[in-house]
Design a protein around this motif. Structure first.
Motif, mmCIF file in Angstrom:
data_model
loop_
_atom_site.group_PDB
_atom_site.id
_atom_site.type_symbol
_atom_site.label_atom_id
_atom_site.label_comp_id
_atom_site.label_asym_id
_atom_site.label_seq_id
_atom_site.Cartn_x
_atom_site.Cartn_y
_atom_site.Cartn_z
ATOM 1 N N VAL A 132 0.858 -1.173 0.000
ATOM 2 C CA VAL A 132 0.000 0.000 0.000
ATOM 3 C C VAL A 132 0.898 1.227 0.000
ATOM 4 C CG1 VAL A 132 -0.210 -0.034 2.527
ATOM 5 C CG2 VAL A 132 -1.947 1.143 1.144
ATOM 6 N N GLY A 133 0.555 2.211 -0.819
ATOM 7 C CA GLY A 133 1.411 3.368 -0.986
ATOM 8 C C GLY A 133 1.226 4.417 0.097
ATOM 9 N N PRO B 198 2.630 -3.093 6.302
ATOM 10 C CA PRO B 198 2.619 -2.409 5.007
ATOM 11 C C PRO B 198 3.932 -2.571 4.250
ATOM 12 C CG PRO B 198 2.940 -0.824 6.754
ATOM 13 C CD PRO B 198 2.701 -2.145 7.423
ATOM 14 N N GLN B 199 3.833 -2.627 2.940
ATOM 15 C CA GLN B 199 4.997 -2.728 2.064
ATOM 16 C C GLN B 199 4.845 -1.655 0.987
ATOM 17 O OE1 GLN B 199 7.321 -5.387 2.642
ATOM 18 N NE2 GLN B 199 6.040 -5.781 4.439
ATOM 19 N N GLN B 200 5.853 -0.820 0.801
ATOM 20 C CA GLN B 200 5.804 0.181 -0.275
ATOM 21 C C GLN B 200 6.707 -0.287 -1.406
ATOM 22 O OE1 GLN B 200 4.820 4.299 0.167
ATOM 23 N NE2 GLN B 200 6.891 4.882 -0.414
ATOM 24 N N PRO C 242 5.658 -9.441 -9.056
ATOM 25 C CA PRO C 242 6.580 -10.500 -8.605
ATOM 26 C C PRO C 242 6.467 -10.774 -7.113
ATOM 27 C CG PRO C 242 7.706 -8.972 -10.057
ATOM 28 C CD PRO C 242 6.377 -8.370 -9.761
ATOM 29 N N ALA C 243 6.274 -9.713 -6.313
ATOM 30 C CA ALA C 243 6.145 -9.904 -4.868
ATOM 31 C C ALA C 243 4.872 -10.662 -4.521
ATOM 32 C CB ALA C 243 6.170 -8.553 -4.157
ATOM 33 N N THR D 135 5.583 -12.908 -1.184
ATOM 34 C CA THR D 135 6.232 -11.937 -0.312
ATOM 35 C C THR D 135 5.208 -10.995 0.299
ATOM 36 O OG1 THR D 135 8.160 -12.013 -1.775
ATOM 37 C CG2 THR D 135 8.075 -10.205 -0.187
ATOM 38 N N ILE D 136 4.131 -10.750 -0.436
ATOM 39 C CA ILE D 136 3.016 -9.967 0.074
ATOM 40 C C ILE D 136 1.726 -10.760 -0.099
ATOM 41 C CG2 ILE D 136 4.069 -7.703 -0.281
ATOM 42 C CD1 ILE D 136 2.576 -7.473 -2.915
ATOM 43 N N ASP D 137 0.725 -10.443 0.732
ATOM 44 C CA ASP D 137 -0.556 -11.155 0.701
ATOM 45 C C ASP D 137 -1.629 -10.412 -0.093
ATOM 46 O OD1 ASP D 137 0.373 -13.169 2.624
ATOM 47 O OD2 ASP D 137 0.260 -11.528 4.087
#
Length: 362
Positions: free
Chosen positions: A178-179, A193-195, A203-204, A209-211
């Motif tokens: 999420v940005g 959270p992953q930016q 790919p993630a 790597t992310i859900d």
């Protein structure tokens, strides 16, 4: 001799004056070449295309005297380092989303969208007519850049999830791309959270790597292929009710531009902004139909999730504002304008839209 008599004697009307003025203007325009890195891959032809349109308009309006060469994310700098490249003078201008840089200062979130902020029209009205541009550029000045309006996606979607989420409890432990500042809101609910830049999300998601992941809306999301991995598509993207995209210009380069070029650059940004909004409004409905026909499962976030997120967002805004004077100043400006804006919107706009949305589906 009076001016009208002079025009009669010399035979100069509007056409004659324009004939003389055009070469004079062209002769006075210096040749300038800039570089514009963006945060977008070329495959996202609406985001990248909006930036391309801005460069095209600048060239056409200056008879190619002012040229801006555009670069996709990663060609000069990574997509999330556009601001840095413009700030330090590596490039003169960049096209990006301000909230990508909230790690430097949470105030950066307002240049795009703040969680549970206004819709597209109110957000841009604040920027253009409500003091938003002035208060933001005052903040951006400390980073050696000035902002120009250069795009808007409209209200975004809530993202793609591998499994259904029905309550706030279902969000705990979820690794969610999420940005911007929204990630800190979701952290309060247990989300991790992953930016990631646009080209790195698929790919993630594919590797686990992310859900879950959010990007913009149906048109872009289909291109990025998220539906192949995560079938549950949620709305609305409460963190981006009407996110602006900005062109950041190096402050020294901006101040050195002739006033005419400054005006051309600003107007080209407005053209790109209108182009992008219209393009998304035309492309998203068709893309959503296609996704749903292919098996995508569309869901609204439950009221309990929306309420929990709203509460967390307001708590975070207050916490940050208590220790960050820049954040509080911009927040207070936007909050007051938003409150007045929705007081008007609910009188006519919202009621009309609800009626027409229902009728159009009947």
């Amino acid at each position: 001799m009076k001016r009208r008599d002079f025009i009669k004697v010399t035979g100069l009307g509007a056409a004659g004056a324009a004939t003389l003025a055009a070469p004079a203007i062209a002769q006075s325009m210096p040749e300038i070449k800039w570089r514009m890195p963006t945060s977008w891959p070329k495959s996202l032809d609406t985001l990248f295309g909006g930036a391309e349109m801005m460069c095209k308009m600048v060239a056409e309006a200056t008879d190619n005297k002012f040229q801006i060469q555009i670069f996709a994310a990663g060609e000069i700098v990574p997509g999330l380092q556009v601001l840095d490249a413009v700030q330090n003078g590596t490039c003169e201008i960049g096209h990006t989303a301000s909230y990508y840089y909230f790690g430097k200062d949470p105030t950066f979130t307002f240049g795009s969208a703040v969680p549970f902020g206004p819709n597209m029209r109110i957000n841009q009205a604040w920027y253009m007519q409500g003091g938003g541009r002035d208060v933001l550029n005052e903040f951006y000045k400390s980073y050696n850049v000035v902002s120009l309006l250069a795009g808007n996606t409209g209200c975004q979607m809530g993202g793609w999830f591998r499994k259904e989420v029905n309550t706030a409890e279902d969000l705990k432990g979820m690794k969610f791309r999420v940005g911007g500042f929204a990630g800190r809101v979701l952290q309060k609910l247990g989300v991790v959270p992953q930016q990631l830049a646009g080209g790195d999300i698929y790919p993630a998601l594919e590797k686990g790597t992310i859900d879950a992941a959010e990007w913009v809306g149906p048109y872009d999301d289909e291109k990025l292929g998220f539906y192949k991995i995560a079938p549950h598509y949620y709305y609305p993207g409460w963190w981006e009710g009407g996110p602006m995209l900005l062109a950041f210009v190096n402050l020294d380069k901006w101040n050195a531009l002739p006033k005419y070029y400054q005006s051309v650059l600003e107007q080209a940004g407005h053209y790109a902004n209108n182009y992008m909004m219209a393009r998304y409004d035309a492309a998203n409905p068709l893309a959503l139909k296609k996704l749903l026909a292919g098996g995508t499962k569309l869901h609204a976030f439950s009221p309990s999730i929306m309420d929990a997120c709203y509460k967390a967002a307001k708590e975070l805004h207050a916490e940050v504002g208590a220790t960050n004077a820049n954040f509080k100043k911009v927040h207070d400006s936007l909050a007051k304008f938003t409150s007045d804006g929705y007081a008007w919107f609910q009188v006519a706009e919202v009621g009309y839209d609800i009626f027409m949305a229902r009728r159009s589906q009947s």
